[in-house]
Design an enzyme around this catalytic site. Structure first.
Site, PDB file in Angstrom:
ATOM      1  N   PRO A 111     -28.331 -31.045 -15.476  1.00 37.16           N
ATOM      2  CA  PRO A 111     -29.189 -30.393 -14.479  1.00 37.16           C
ATOM      3  C   PRO A 111     -28.325 -29.477 -13.611  1.00 37.16           C
ATOM      4  CG  PRO A 111     -28.809 -32.710 -13.902  1.00 37.16           C
ATOM      5  CD  PRO A 111     -28.124 -32.476 -15.214  1.00 37.16           C
TER       6      PRO A 111
ATOM      7  N   CYS B 233     -25.647 -36.191  -6.444  1.00 41.61           N
ATOM      8  CA  CYS B 233     -25.509 -34.908  -5.734  1.00 41.61           C
ATOM      9  C   CYS B 233     -24.651 -35.072  -4.472  1.00 41.61           C
ATOM     10  CB  CYS B 233     -26.880 -34.348  -5.374  1.00 41.61           C
ATOM     11  SG  CYS B 233     -26.717 -32.750  -4.568  1.00 41.61           S
TER      12      CYS B 233
ATOM     13  N   GLY C 213     -22.332 -28.925 -18.226  1.00 40.64           N
ATOM     14  CA  GLY C 213     -22.925 -28.192 -17.114  1.00 40.64           C
ATOM     15  C   GLY C 213     -22.432 -26.766 -17.049  1.00 40.64           C
TER      16      GLY C 213
HETATM   17  C1  LIG Z   1     -24.594 -24.916  -9.708  1.00 43.18           C
HETATM   18  C2  LIG Z   1     -24.685 -26.397  -9.964  1.00 43.18           C
HETATM   19  C3  LIG Z   1     -25.877 -27.060  -9.760  1.00 43.18           C
HETATM   20  C4  LIG Z   1     -25.974 -28.441 -10.006  1.00 43.18           C
HETATM   21  N1  LIG Z   1     -27.177 -29.069  -9.831  1.00 43.18           N
HETATM   22  C5  LIG Z   1     -27.303 -30.388 -10.141  1.00 43.18           C
HETATM   23  C6  LIG Z   1     -28.561 -31.042 -10.073  1.00 43.18           C
HETATM   24  O1  LIG Z   1     -29.593 -30.445  -9.751  1.00 43.18           O
HETATM   25  N2  LIG Z   1     -28.597 -32.374 -10.379  1.00 43.18           N
HETATM   26  C7  LIG Z   1     -27.478 -33.079 -10.763  1.00 43.18           C
HETATM   27  O2  LIG Z   1     -27.564 -34.282 -11.046  1.00 43.18           O
HETATM   28  N3  LIG Z   1     -26.287 -32.459 -10.870  1.00 43.18           N
HETATM   29  C8  LIG Z   1     -26.186 -31.150 -10.580  1.00 43.18           C
HETATM   30  N4  LIG Z   1     -24.985 -30.530 -10.748  1.00 43.18           N
HETATM   31  C9  LIG Z   1     -23.861 -31.269 -11.363  1.00 43.18           C
HETATM   32  C10 LIG Z   1     -23.868 -31.070 -12.889  1.00 43.18           C
HETATM   33  O3  LIG Z   1     -25.035 -31.579 -13.466  1.00 43.18           O
HETATM   34  C11 LIG Z   1     -22.641 -31.739 -13.532  1.00 43.18           C
HETATM   35  O4  LIG Z   1     -22.682 -33.114 -13.255  1.00 43.18           O
HETATM   36  C12 LIG Z   1     -21.328 -31.160 -13.025  1.00 43.18           C
HETATM   37  O5  LIG Z   1     -21.370 -29.737 -12.977  1.00 43.18           O
HETATM   38  C13 LIG Z   1     -20.143 -31.606 -13.904  1.00 43.18           C
HETATM   39  O6  LIG Z   1     -20.309 -31.156 -15.227  1.00 43.18           O
HETATM   40  P1  LIG Z   1     -19.524 -29.841 -15.800  1.00 43.18           P
HETATM   41  O7  LIG Z   1     -18.057 -30.049 -15.495  1.00 43.18           O
HETATM   42  O8  LIG Z   1     -19.839 -29.812 -17.252  1.00 43.18           O
HETATM   43  O9  LIG Z   1     -20.056 -28.666 -15.034  1.00 43.18           O
HETATM   44  C14 LIG Z   1     -24.850 -29.172 -10.463  1.00 43.18           C
HETATM   45  C15 LIG Z   1     -23.640 -28.488 -10.659  1.00 43.18           C
HETATM   46  C16 LIG Z   1     -23.536 -27.124 -10.428  1.00 43.18           C
HETATM   47  C17 LIG Z   1     -22.230 -26.422 -10.685  1.00 43.18           C
END
Ligand SMILES: Cc1cc2nc3c(=O)[nH]c(=O)nc-3n(C[C@H](O)[C@H](O)[C@H](O)COP(=O)(O)O)c2cc1C
Length: 328
Positions: A17, A102, A227
């Site tokens: 997400p 979050c 993400g």
């Molecule tokens: C712009 C942005 C928005 C995000 N929004 C959410 C969200 O709505 N809900 C959530 O559980 N995590 C949210 N996250 C966290 C991501 O889901 C994920 O856990 C985090 O980016 C780590 O994964 P990655 O290293 O692959 O980016 C968000 C992260 C980013 C960068």
């Protein structure tokens, strides 16, 4: 094939997400890359209960994107239950996910939602059980490793979620206080995987095929969630799916692939948003897509001045021609 509760997924690669990004247009792009499961961005329980227009818009989904998990955030059991009933009625998601990760102050501090829930395991049990008892679809929980480095309690939280009826746990291996700094802690993901019998989705810093292999091999997690890299390069999802489904390593996507995908993404955005909103959103999406390409900084600066559809399309098409000419 991978299963969460009774929901069958075609593979174990999951789109994270991402608030402000994982709308129907982006989800369609990622679905076309072959992903197994897609999440909505986090949706406020109170926003749903008070019928906030912007919150309601987040419920828009097309059948093509399914299976889809609808992520809710909130702080009290009663509101979660009401919100879960509303999304079941209005969106018919395949899975409901509860946000317990979050870190942003507006959510975690002001509303005591998201990662703030990690501080109270009894409350976690109450919320998860109440939502599980309310809906007939699987309920999952997305957590971080803990509130801060003195309170790393993901194992205890994951066990509490499983005992309360959750069908899967997704863990981002960072604490709330880390935000996005430092490195993801694979040991805590491994520990969670060893502690529960429900599927565990490992998340954090997967940017290459090797990162993905390491997440699977080291933590033994059942699925991986991507993400930021999906935002930067949707073709990365295709690479992962091809490798983990068929053992085939795809060639890297080209500048042409990326710019053409940006134009397609823009068309999808225009289908669901008005021109002004679509242009605004595409300015930042296109900047992600062109990152690292020749003269992308110059194009990015130009992108941020654009206010209408025609100019945006022309800019991307001209950039493509420029690259073709300079490379040939
Ligand atoms: C712009 C942005 C928005 C995000 N929004 C959410 C969200 O709505 N809900 C959530 O559980 N995590 C949210 N996250 C966290 C991501 O889901 C994920 O856990 C985090 O980016 C780590 O994964 P990655 O290293 O692959 O980016 C968000 C992260 C980013 C960068």
């Amino acid at each position: 094939m991978f299963k969460i509760g009774n929901v069958i997924l075609k593979n174990n690669i999951v789109l994270a997400p991402l608030a402000g990004y994982t709308n129907s247009a982006f989800r369609k792009i990622i679905k076309e890359m072959g992903i197994g499961l897609i999440y909505t961005e986090m949706i406020s329980d109170k926003g749903l209960i008070y019928e906030n227009k912007k919150t309601d818009e987040l419920l828009y989904v097309t059948d093509f994107e399914r299976p889809i998990s609808c992520q809710l955030f909130g702080s009290d059991k009663e509101s979660f239950v009401k919100a879960a009933k509303i999304v079941i009625e209005k969106m018919h998601p395949d899975i409901i996910d509860i946000n317990m990760g979050c870190p942003v102050p507006k959510v975690a501090l002001r509303s005591q939602a998201g990662s703030a829930l990690l501080k109270d395991v009894n409350k976690i049990k109450e919320i998860v059980k109440a939502v599980v008892d309310t809906v007939e679809i699987p309920v999952t929980v997305k957590i971080r490793s803990g509130w801060d480095d003195k309170n790393i309690n993901a194992k205890e939280v994951a066990i509490a979620c499983e005992e309360s009826g959750a069908s899967a746990i997704c863990i981002h291996g960072r604490t709330r206080s880390q935000g996005y700094s430092g490195k993801v802690n694979l040991d805590i993901i491994k520990e969670v995987k060893e502690s529960v019998n429900i599927p565990v989705i490992g998340n954090g810093d997967i940017k290459t095929l090797d990162d993905a292999k390491k997440m699977f091999d080291y933590t033994k997690c059942d699925a991986i969630m991507i993400g930021r890299m999906a935002l930067e390069n949707p073709f990365f999802i295709k690479e992962l799916v091809s490798y983990f489904e068929n053992g085939i390593i795809l060639n890297k996507s080209t500048y042409k692939d990326k710019i053409e995908l940006a134009l397609k993404h823009f068309n999808y955005l225009l289908e669901i948003k008005n021109e002004k909103q679509a242009v605004l959103e595409m300015r930042s999406i296109a900047s992600f897509y062109i990152k690292g390409l020749p003269s992308s900084i110059k194009i990015k600066n130009e992108l941020f001045k654009i206010k209408d559809k025609e100019n945006l399309i022309n800019l991307l098409n001209n950039y493509l021609k420029e690259l073709e000419n300079s490379i040939e």
